[in-house]
Scaffold this motif. Structure first.
Motif, short mmCIF file in Angstrom:
data_model
loop_
_atom_site.label_atom_id
_atom_site.label_comp_id
_atom_site.label_asym_id
_atom_site.label_seq_id
_atom_site.Cartn_x
_atom_site.Cartn_y
_atom_site.Cartn_z
N ALA A 237 0.83 -1.21 0.00
CA ALA A 237 0.00 0.00 0.00
C ALA A 237 0.86 1.26 0.00
CB ALA A 237 -0.94 0.00 1.21
N LEU A 238 1.93 1.24 0.76
CA LEU A 238 2.83 2.40 0.80
C LEU A 238 3.50 2.62 -0.56
CD1 LEU A 238 4.45 1.99 4.33
CD2 LEU A 238 2.73 3.67 3.61
N GLU A 239 3.86 1.54 -1.23
CA GLU A 239 4.44 1.66 -2.58
C GLU A 239 3.44 2.28 -3.57
OE1 GLU A 239 6.00 -2.08 -3.92
OE2 GLU A 239 7.52 -2.14 -2.33
N ARG A 240 2.15 2.02 -3.35
CA ARG A 240 1.11 2.59 -4.22
C ARG A 240 0.72 4.01 -3.78
NH1 ARG A 240 -0.94 -2.69 -3.34
NH2 ARG A 240 -2.45 -1.86 -1.86
N GLY A 241 1.28 4.48 -2.67
CA GLY A 241 0.98 5.82 -2.18
C GLY A 241 -0.34 5.92 -1.44
N GLU A 242 -0.86 4.81 -0.97
CA GLU A 242 -2.14 4.80 -0.26
C GLU A 242 -1.94 5.16 1.21
OE1 GLU A 242 -3.93 0.97 -0.75
OE2 GLU A 242 -3.95 1.13 -2.93
N SER A 243 -2.98 5.73 1.80
CA SER A 243 -2.98 6.03 3.24
C SER A 243 -3.66 4.89 3.97
CB SER A 243 -3.73 7.33 3.51
OG SER A 243 -3.08 8.40 2.89
N LEU A 244 -3.06 4.47 5.06
CA LEU A 244 -3.62 3.40 5.88
C LEU A 244 -3.61 3.81 7.35
CD1 LEU A 244 -1.69 0.31 4.45
CD2 LEU A 244 -4.04 0.96 3.96
N ALA A 245 -4.45 3.15 8.11
CA ALA A 245 -4.43 3.29 9.57
C ALA A 245 -4.20 1.88 10.13
CB ALA A 245 -5.75 3.85 10.08
N GLN A 246 -3.45 1.80 11.22
CA GLN A 246 -3.24 0.51 11.87
C GLN A 246 -3.89 0.56 13.25
OE1 GLN A 246 0.56 -1.75 11.87
NE2 GLN A 246 0.48 -1.46 14.08
N ALA A 247 -4.66 -0.46 13.56
CA ALA A 247 -5.24 -0.61 14.89
C ALA A 247 -4.49 -1.74 15.57
CB ALA A 247 -6.73 -0.94 14.79
N THR A 248 -4.05 -1.51 16.79
CA THR A 248 -3.29 -2.51 17.55
C THR A 248 -3.87 -2.61 18.95
OG1 THR A 248 -1.27 -1.92 16.35
CG2 THR A 248 -1.00 -3.17 18.38
N ILE A 249 -4.10 -3.82 19.41
CA ILE A 249 -4.53 -4.03 20.80
C ILE A 249 -3.28 -3.94 21.67
CG2 ILE A 249 -5.51 -5.63 22.47
CD1 ILE A 249 -7.23 -6.77 20.23
N LEU A 250 -3.28 -2.97 22.58
CA LEU A 250 -2.12 -2.77 23.45
C LEU A 250 -2.21 -3.63 24.70
CD1 LEU A 250 -1.78 1.10 23.12
CD2 LEU A 250 -0.55 -0.69 21.86
N THR A 251 -3.41 -3.75 25.25
CA THR A 251 -3.62 -4.55 26.45
C THR A 251 -5.07 -5.00 26.48
OG1 THR A 251 -3.33 -4.63 28.85
CG2 THR A 251 -4.16 -2.57 27.91
N HIS A 252 -5.35 -6.00 27.26
CA HIS A 252 -6.74 -6.46 27.39
C HIS A 252 -6.94 -7.08 28.77
CE1 HIS A 252 -5.94 -10.82 27.01
NE2 HIS A 252 -4.91 -10.42 26.28
N GLU A 253 -8.20 -7.20 29.16
CA GLU A 253 -8.54 -7.85 30.41
C GLU A 253 -9.61 -8.89 30.14
OE1 GLU A 253 -9.68 -5.21 33.55
OE2 GLU A 253 -8.06 -3.80 33.12
N GLY A 254 -9.54 -9.99 30.83
CA GLY A 254 -10.57 -11.01 30.71
C GLY A 254 -10.50 -11.75 29.38
N SER A 255 -11.61 -12.36 29.03
CA SER A 255 -11.71 -13.15 27.81
C SER A 255 -11.99 -12.25 26.61
CB SER A 255 -12.83 -14.18 27.96
OG SER A 255 -12.99 -14.91 26.78
N THR A 256 -11.11 -12.27 25.63
CA THR A 256 -11.26 -11.46 24.42
C THR A 256 -10.92 -12.33 23.21
OG1 THR A 256 -8.99 -10.67 24.49
CG2 THR A 256 -10.64 -9.31 25.60
N PRO A 257 -11.47 -12.00 22.03
CA PRO A 257 -11.16 -12.80 20.85
C PRO A 257 -9.71 -12.68 20.39
CG PRO A 257 -12.56 -10.96 20.25
CD PRO A 257 -12.45 -10.96 21.74
#
Length: 142
Positions: free
Chosen positions: A11-31
Motif C-alpha cells: 500500500a505504501l508503494e502505491r501511495g495509499e494512506s492506511l491506519a493501523q489498529a493494535t490491541i495494546l492490552t486487554h482484560e478477561g476473555s477477548t477474541p
C-alpha cells in the motif's frame, strides 16, 4: 513476511494512506490478545479492512452467520417478530438486505436501544421500514 507487513509495504508503494489498529492490552476473555493488529483504509465513504483483525470474525463472516440465522427464523415463524442483536450484526444484515457494500456498513446508524424495522414478506422482497429509531419514537408500519 507476515500478511500485515506485506500489505502495508504494498500500500505504501502505491501511495495509499492506511491506519493501523493494535490491541495494546486487554482484560478477561477477548477474541484477540495484546499485539493483534489490523490495517484499515478509507473507501467509498466507509472503511475497508486491508489485513488482519482485532476482533473475532470479519464482517463478512458475521454477515453470513447472521444471514443463515435470520433465514432459519423466517422459515419457522411468521407475523411480527422481534430479533435482538448487536449493532455489528444489525449493520451486516441490513447491508445484505439493501445491497449496501460491507465497506460502508458504518454509514448505518445503530445507537444503543435504536430500533430498526425490516419488512420480510413471504416472497423475500425485503424492505427497510425504519432505521435506528430512538426509544419512544412513533412507528407506523404499512
Amino acid at each position: 513476511m507476515n500478511d500485515i507487513l506485506a500489505q502495508l509495504l504494498a500500500a505504501l508503494e502505491r501511495g495509499e494512506s492506511l491506519a493501523q489498529a493494535t490491541i495494546l492490552t486487554h482484560e478477561g476473555s477477548t477474541p484477540r490478545s495484546a499485539g493483534s493488529r489490523m490495517l484499515l483504509t478509507a473507501e467509498g465513504g466507509g472503511v475497508r479492512i486491508v489485513a488482519g483483525t482485532v476482533g473475532g470474525e470479519s464482517f463478512r463472516q458475521v454477515q453470513e452467520r447472521a444471514w443463515h440465522a435470520l433465514q432459519s427464523i423466517l422459515a419457522e415463524h411468521s407475523g411480527l417478530l422481534l430479533v435482538v442483536a448487536h449493532a455489528g450484526v444489525n449493520r451486516a444484515l441490513i447491508c445484505r438486505l439493501i445491497g449496501l457494500p460491507l465497506q460502508q456498513l458504518f454509514l448505518l446508524g445503530q445507537d444503543y436501544c435504536g430500533l430498526t424495522v425490516l419488512e420480510c414478506p413471504p416472497q423475500n422482497a425485503y424492505r427497510l421500514a425504519a432505521l435506528n429509531l430512538a426509544p419512544g419514537s412513533p412507528l407506523a408500519l404499512g
